[in-house]
Design a protein around this motif. Structure first.
Motif, PDB file in Angstrom:
ATOM      1  N   LEU A 170       0.704  -1.071   0.076  1.00 51.08           N
ATOM      2  CA  LEU A 170       0.023   0.071   0.084  1.00 51.08           C
ATOM      3  C   LEU A 170       0.991   1.295   0.035  1.00 51.08           C
ATOM      4  N   ARG A 171       1.892   1.236   0.946  1.00 47.92           N
ATOM      5  CA  ARG A 171       2.656   2.386   0.958  1.00 47.92           C
ATOM      6  C   ARG A 171       3.316   2.853  -0.490  1.00 47.92           C
ATOM      7  N   MET A 172       3.677   1.895  -1.343  1.00 43.22           N
ATOM      8  CA  MET A 172       4.376   1.916  -2.626  1.00 43.22           C
ATOM      9  C   MET A 172       3.461   2.547  -3.492  1.00 43.22           C
ATOM     10  N   ARG A 173       2.198   2.472  -3.168  1.00 43.96           N
ATOM     11  CA  ARG A 173       1.156   3.097  -3.963  1.00 43.96           C
ATOM     12  C   ARG A 173       0.666   4.448  -3.551  1.00 43.96           C
ATOM     13  N   GLY A 174       1.077   4.871  -2.393  1.00 46.94           N
ATOM     14  CA  GLY A 174       0.836   6.074  -1.916  1.00 46.94           C
ATOM     15  C   GLY A 174      -0.393   6.199  -0.983  1.00 46.94           C
ATOM     16  N   ILE A 175      -0.699   4.994  -0.612  1.00 45.78           N
ATOM     17  CA  ILE A 175      -1.856   4.901   0.275  1.00 45.78           C
ATOM     18  C   ILE A 175      -1.282   4.988   1.917  1.00 45.78           C
ATOM     19  N   VAL A 176      -2.048   5.677   2.476  1.00 48.90           N
ATOM     20  CA  VAL A 176      -1.387   6.067   4.117  1.00 48.90           C
ATOM     21  C   VAL A 176      -2.283   5.569   5.017  1.00 48.90           C
ATOM     22  N   LYS A 177      -3.527   4.959   4.778  1.00 42.76           N
ATOM     23  CA  LYS A 177      -4.419   4.454   5.851  1.00 42.76           C
ATOM     24  C   LYS A 177      -4.793   2.879   5.348  1.00 42.76           C
ATOM     25  N   VAL A 178      -4.583   2.061   6.259  1.00 43.24           N
ATOM     26  CA  VAL A 178      -5.168   0.874   6.166  1.00 43.24           C
ATOM     27  C   VAL A 178      -6.202   0.213   6.850  1.00 43.24           C
ATOM     28  N   GLN A 179      -7.227  -0.620   6.480  1.00 41.75           N
ATOM     29  CA  GLN A 179      -8.429  -0.711   7.366  1.00 41.75           C
ATOM     30  C   GLN A 179      -8.595  -2.308   7.129  1.00 41.75           C
ATOM     31  N   LEU A 180      -9.403  -2.789   7.957  1.00 39.92           N
ATOM     32  CA  LEU A 180      -9.852  -4.158   7.809  1.00 39.92           C
ATOM     33  C   LEU A 180     -11.118  -4.364   8.595  1.00 39.92           C
ATOM     34  N   LEU A 181     -11.804  -5.342   8.162  1.00 37.70           N
ATOM     35  CA  LEU A 181     -13.200  -5.498   8.819  1.00 37.70           C
ATOM     36  C   LEU A 181     -12.940  -6.899   9.449  1.00 37.70           C
ATOM     37  N   GLY A 209      -0.804  -2.827  16.082  1.00 39.23           N
ATOM     38  CA  GLY A 209      -1.421  -1.254  15.955  1.00 39.23           C
ATOM     39  C   GLY A 209      -2.489  -1.128  15.365  1.00 39.23           C
ATOM     40  N   PHE A 210      -3.156  -1.793  14.972  1.00 37.69           N
ATOM     41  CA  PHE A 210      -4.744  -1.439  14.647  1.00 37.69           C
ATOM     42  C   PHE A 210      -5.691  -1.159  15.707  1.00 37.69           C
ATOM     43  N   GLU A 211      -6.506  -0.419  15.654  1.00 35.60           N
ATOM     44  CA  GLU A 211      -7.514   0.190  16.842  1.00 35.60           C
ATOM     45  C   GLU A 211      -8.955  -0.036  16.281  1.00 35.60           C
ATOM     46  N   VAL A 212      -9.767  -0.257  16.979  1.00 35.61           N
ATOM     47  CA  VAL A 212     -10.969  -0.601  16.642  1.00 35.61           C
ATOM     48  C   VAL A 212     -11.609   1.005  16.491  1.00 35.61           C
ATOM     49  N   ALA A 213     -12.274   1.091  15.265  1.00 36.82           N
ATOM     50  CA  ALA A 213     -12.653   2.511  14.588  1.00 36.82           C
ATOM     51  C   ALA A 213     -14.367   2.436  14.887  1.00 36.82           C
ATOM     52  N   PRO A 214     -14.914   3.434  15.552  1.00 37.39           N
ATOM     53  CA  PRO A 214     -16.055   3.604  15.764  1.00 37.39           C
ATOM     54  C   PRO A 214     -16.822   4.066  14.651  1.00 37.39           C
ATOM     55  N   ARG A 215     -17.404   3.142  13.829  1.00 38.88           N
ATOM     56  CA  ARG A 215     -18.169   3.207  12.643  1.00 38.88           C
ATOM     57  C   ARG A 215     -19.318   2.352  12.628  1.00 38.88           C
ATOM     58  N   THR A 216     -20.124   2.764  11.522  1.00 34.91           N
ATOM     59  CA  THR A 216     -21.422   1.872  11.145  1.00 34.91           C
ATOM     60  C   THR A 216     -21.212   1.659   9.841  1.00 34.91           C
ATOM     61  N   VAL A 217     -20.913   0.171   9.442  1.00 35.01           N
ATOM     62  CA  VAL A 217     -20.940  -0.397   8.450  1.00 35.01           C
ATOM     63  C   VAL A 217     -22.466  -0.539   7.726  1.00 35.01           C
ATOM     64  N   MET A 218     -22.443  -0.237   6.715  1.00 29.44           N
ATOM     65  CA  MET A 218     -23.842  -0.399   5.886  1.00 29.44           C
ATOM     66  C   MET A 218     -23.277  -1.159   4.621  1.00 29.44           C
ATOM     67  N   SER A 219     -24.392  -2.027   4.097  1.00 29.78           N
ATOM     68  CA  SER A 219     -24.302  -2.774   2.909  1.00 29.78           C
ATOM     69  C   SER A 219     -25.527  -2.872   2.239  1.00 29.78           C
ATOM     70  N   LYS A 220     -25.579  -3.164   0.859  1.00 30.46           N
ATOM     71  CA  LYS A 220     -26.505  -3.533   0.271  1.00 30.46           C
ATOM     72  C   LYS A 220     -26.081  -4.515  -0.863  1.00 30.46           C
ATOM     73  N   TRP A 221     -26.922  -5.684  -1.200  1.00 30.09           N
ATOM     74  CA  TRP A 221     -26.692  -6.537  -2.152  1.00 30.09           C
ATOM     75  C   TRP A 221     -27.284  -5.887  -3.503  1.00 30.09           C
ATOM     76  N   LEU A 222     -26.256  -6.036  -4.545  1.00 33.54           N
ATOM     77  CA  LEU A 222     -26.803  -5.395  -5.853  1.00 33.54           C
ATOM     78  C   LEU A 222     -27.242  -6.485  -6.805  1.00 33.54           C
ATOM     79  N   ASP A 223     -27.215  -7.825  -6.404  1.00 33.80           N
ATOM     80  CA  ASP A 223     -27.631  -8.827  -7.145  1.00 33.80           C
ATOM     81  C   ASP A 223     -28.942  -9.479  -6.683  1.00 33.80           C
ATOM     82  N   GLY A 224     -29.621  -8.761  -5.961  1.00 38.26           N
ATOM     83  CA  GLY A 224     -31.022  -9.168  -5.748  1.00 38.26           C
ATOM     84  C   GLY A 224     -31.056  -9.858  -4.367  1.00 38.26           C
ATOM     85  N   ARG A 225     -30.005 -10.427  -3.761  1.00 38.86           N
ATOM     86  CA  ARG A 225     -29.950 -11.187  -2.664  1.00 38.86           C
ATOM     87  C   ARG A 225     -30.720 -10.321  -1.223  1.00 38.86           C
ATOM     88  N   ASP A 226     -31.400 -11.002  -0.296  1.00 39.00           N
ATOM     89  CA  ASP A 226     -31.783 -10.340   0.858  1.00 39.00           C
ATOM     90  C   ASP A 226     -30.854 -10.265   1.972  1.00 39.00           C
TER      91      ASP A 226
END
Length: 142
Positions: free
Chosen positions: A98-109, A125-142
């Motif tokens: 990622l650094r070689m491509r100029g990306i300065v922040k990394v995340q994971l779920l 060095g990772f820390e829990v980030a207070p976020r709400t993850v939202m998603s939506k299926w684009l292929d019709g799955r529920d």
């Protein structure tokens, strides 16, 4: 530890997918072979492998970015090799990619069914980030 880290090759697909399955990283709604091929084909993503001296895949990480943030997926160390530092090496390799491509922040779920790995990531060095993850299926799955 004696592994080398490199970009996965097409011929690694079966071994990588088997490792992901052995580590419990696959789910029924994502085809890991399709994920492997998609990441390898993208300009902004790849699959990195830790290769043992005998050529076997001892670890993996899928890495990619959206131009702003980097993301890690499918971080795995072979069950027989866990505790040797392969996971840490894979995270470091992905961060370098990622650094070689100029990306300065990394995340994971982390799936709520896989919380045993949270301490591992916090140790790196990772820390829990207070976020709400939202998603939506684009292929019709529920």
């Amino acid at each position: 530890m004696s592994v080398t880290i490199e970009a996965a090759q097409e011929t690694d697909e079966a071994g990588v997918v088997a490792l992901w399955q052995a580590c419990g990283l696959t789910v029924p709604y994502n085809d890991p072979a399709t994920d492997f091929r998609f990441a390898r084909a993208g300009a902004a993503s790849d699959v990195l492998v830790a290769r043992a001296a005998d050529g076997a895949v001892a670890g993996t990480v899928m890495v990619g970015h959206d131009g702003h943030r980097g993301w890690l997926y499918y971080l795995a160390a072979a069950p027989s090799r866990q505790g040797e530092g392969i996971g840490r090496l894979m995270v470091e390799a992905a961060e370098h990619w990622l650094r070689m491509r100029g990306i300065v922040k990394v995340q994971l779920l982390v799936r709520e069914t896989n919380t045993r790995v949270v301490g591992f990531y916090q140790h790196l060095g990772f820390e829990v980030a207070p976020r709400t993850v939202m998603s939506k299926w684009l292929d019709g799955r529920d």
